[in-house]
Motif scaffolding. Sequence first.
Motif: not given
Lengths: 286, 513, 335
Positions: B137-147
């Motif tokens: 999982v992209n570590p720098s992605a914000y959680v709200w943007s994840l499925s």
Amino acid sequence: MVNIAALLGQALPYATVYALAAQGEMFLERAGLFNLGLEGMIYLSAGVTAIVSLHTGSPVYGLLAGIVSSAILALLYGFFVISLGADQAVTGLSIVFLGIGLGDVIGRATGGAVTPSIGILADDLIIVLALLVLPVIFYLVLFRSWLGYVVRSLGENVVTARALGVPVTLTRIVALMINGTLVGLAGSYLFFTGPLGSRWVSMSLLGWGWMSLGIVILGYWHPVGVVAASYLVGLLYAMRPLLETVGIPSSIADVTPYLVVIIALAVISALYEKMNVRPPTAIWSR
Amino acid sequence: MNNADKKPLLSLRNITKIYPGGVIANKDISLDIYPGEILALLGENGAGKTTLVSIAAGLIKPTRGQILVKGESVVFNSPRDAMRKGIALIPQNPMLIDNFTVLENLVLVSRLAGKRYGIRLAKKRLEEIEKKYGLFVNPSAYVWSLSFGERQKAEILKALLIDASIVLLDEPTTHLSPVEVDKLLSLTRQLANEGRGVVFITHRLSEALRVADRIAVMRRGRLVAVVSRKDARVDQLLNYMFGEERIGRLTEIVKRRRSLSRKVSKDIVLRVDDLWVRGPHGEFSVRGASLELRGAEILGVAGIAGNGQREFFETLIGIRKPSKGMISICGVDVTSQSSSMRGRLGVGIIPEDRLGWALVPGKSLVFNTVLGLYSSPKAPIRFSIVNWRIARKIARDIIKSLEVKVPGPDANAESLSGGNMQRFIVGRELYKAPCLLLAMNPTSGLDVEAAERIRDLLLREAVRGAGILLVSEDLDELVEVSDRIVVMSRGRIVYEAYRPFNIDKIAEAMTVS
Amino acid sequence: MDTRLRGLVYGAIGLVLGLLFSVLVSVVLGAFTSLGALGFSKIFLSSLLSKDTWVSALPYFVPIAASASSLALAYRAGFITIGAEGQVMLGAVAAYWLLYYVIGHGGVVAITAAILVAGFMGALYGGLVGGLRVGLGVNEILSSLMLNYIAIGIVNYLVAGPWQQGGYTRTAPLPANMSIGLSIAVLVVVLVGLFLELFIVFTKYGVAIDSVRLARKAAQTYGVGVASTIIIVALLQGFVAGIGGGVLLLQLLRQLRSVGLGGWGYGYMGILAAWLGGLRPLGALAASLLIAVLYSMRSTLQLYGVSDSFVLALEAIIVLSVLAFTTLSMRRGEK
């Protein structure tokens, strides 16, 4: 015509009071609590500082006593909100009245005598601490260390944080102590270097705590933003005499900081949203 | 597998949990988890499975009983303590801080678990994990943007990062697509093969048979049986899960329901045309959805959680503004109208969350009746004045006709159990005699019997003539009650199916992007 | 037990315990005054039981009660404004303006118009706070507070500028025919409080207000306009507080003087009374009487050398004690 450098310098003490109190509040709000009692804490701290430095002859003792008194109010707040689960707004507002009432009783006991004041060196140290050192420390702690993650997780989603094993109560008590200490320091410093100059005049140190609460929002819960906002409001404060010289009545000049801040509050959130800075979810969401 | 010569990793001894309200969630449960095995914890909703793993993970404290980790007795005062003993819980709904990045979440948890990971070290470990397990999982992605799927992966990364020896998965497949489920199951097997103990909670018998080495069955807070997979028989497991006489009753309900006949009317009660809706973070969540629903028809909206159904539902009920497109209800264009217009048109709404969305907590059922009917023509309100006498009567009627178990209409809405709460909500919405009923996951979290009763009520309402839009994550439920199913994926309606349904095709469509 | 009855019973238990506890704390604090604990208790008690204290409290009761009952309404909707202080002031300003500068004579119609214009002024100020909240997402606590300071600025500007009369910074006093008696003033405020209570209990807005605070999403879903509810509440809150200001001017003040940063304080005391009254307008009226009595005791205490600010601290202690015990009691009630 106007000595800009002098004006910029005059803003420093005001900005320092705001910066201390507002950063203390920002840290607490990052941990998911909002303490409306700042106004009372500052007032009580100033009163206690006045009487202790008068009786001991030592401004340092006065300063420490002021900090302790404010921290006690912060703990009282914690007892109500954390231990009893009482409403934050009513607790905070009651603390405002408690602080002002007690602070005034205590401060008046000085009889308006001039107390020994902190020296220029200490004054400068506190200014540097409030405007340069603290924002850097707060930034590093909150956004660059895992302890900051612990604190901020409480401001985002305390239910999840608790389920992750974040020590909620402990963290919040620490945040409250930091809040109480910094707000208390703001009150003591205000007494020594504020408009009164180390002499207690009843009911004249009002409005500082409330304004600090507004500054937390203007700085959008970010240490650098909060300090910048503190300085701008401090500058507005320092400019009041200037406004009078251009013919604005003093009664109106006195309220310009409040007028400007209310307008700033109205436009600020849209601006910050564009910059993708977020307030702590638990504290403020539109 | 022979466990006789192995020492259990985790032992639960006589665990009893009684909640403050007096509900006994777990009664005297003893269970061992061995290294290298997958233990399925099987039982219907409300059987006490989640309570049991929450106790094992330190989230809640047992009323009585003992926990042993590798033979050593432990007391968990916080999830932190459990993590430090190597126990990781992967909850049904991912527990992550939305406004944090994945990495921030992971570092926070590892630190709390006593691992001294800084940002750099954590990143390095994540790369190793990716190599070994193929989990990224992209570590720098914000959680709200994840499925949902990605969030769950992040949860599993947590367990791997703290190198948990016991992994507890609570209904992990609820929000996953069939392909993701396959990947998850093989990953679970890999974890077990490494010598970890895995507990896999499910209410689906088929899933338990597919994944587990041993199956522990729970019913109404008790552990009924533990069987190894090779000895397991389906009919016996069903009996363990539900009890014999209840199975009989359930078959009865379903049989009776299937005999109900109805004819879909010609009137279109809901028309949605090219609807575009932005989600809470500004991205498009619904992207050009269109559908039509007629009176006396039940239209199921299927999809994996997080594919825009929630935003779609919120837009239909009028609490989220669409960016583009058109919604008309019973012939009235309500696109730019608020929820109060829908109330006036007689739309019934059964939202996903019972407390806080369907009902106001801390208020009586009478109050909640008035709020539910607030903008309906049948509201006990004249010239803005509330007639509390009539309101009380309506509430009492609802309680009586739907057999809501509650002392009276003045009872606090919070005090009801899930099934009773939902029956009251459905009763209140049906009181409006709606032309259109919008429902989202109406049976989630209910036990089988309560869920069947809710489905029954919906079907009867359709027989009466209401058009029902049923948004649900439970494909079995949709297949059971719908006349037609549309599949929503990535905010689009990608597939439409008529009876008899081909479940494989629908499941496949759910993963279309 | 049903929800309402249980809430009342446990609330009452908490209230009584809280009041008793605050008496205890006050006595302890009294020990630190020049009177000592015993002397303080004696004077406190005799002052509390004297009729004069209660009569002299009534003029203060008027603005405090108007503020408190209006704030109870606002807080019920989760709208934490603290703007009653500014609204009371500007209400008084508006009433003064209409009577002294526009109408110029007394009489029932003129007085009524003055009270109404005070209400409208308050509503304008309240509506501004509500509008900023709903339209731009501005925190109402802060905007209302800033507006309080601006109200102080307005009063100070008027009494030192266009409306100044004589050498001091104050306006001319209203002539005797432009005034109302104490009983009328109290009656107006009690009626207004009663109206707010009925508004909450019997109109659909009462349902809307509670839902908006307790479950905003449920309110939105079933057709309650959250924005419009907040605006209605903000306007009504300001209107009532403004009326309090108008009546205060006509009955007690009669003229405007320059004000310090602490303001008049009635609106702030109203905040305490609103919470003390359990966020119900009628409860707020009762609490306001208590707060007003304490406030009027400050002059007696001052005679004995106790600073008048001490009363402010006492009021806060009462609210905190009652808050502590009601919270505890309610929690027990839920089990």
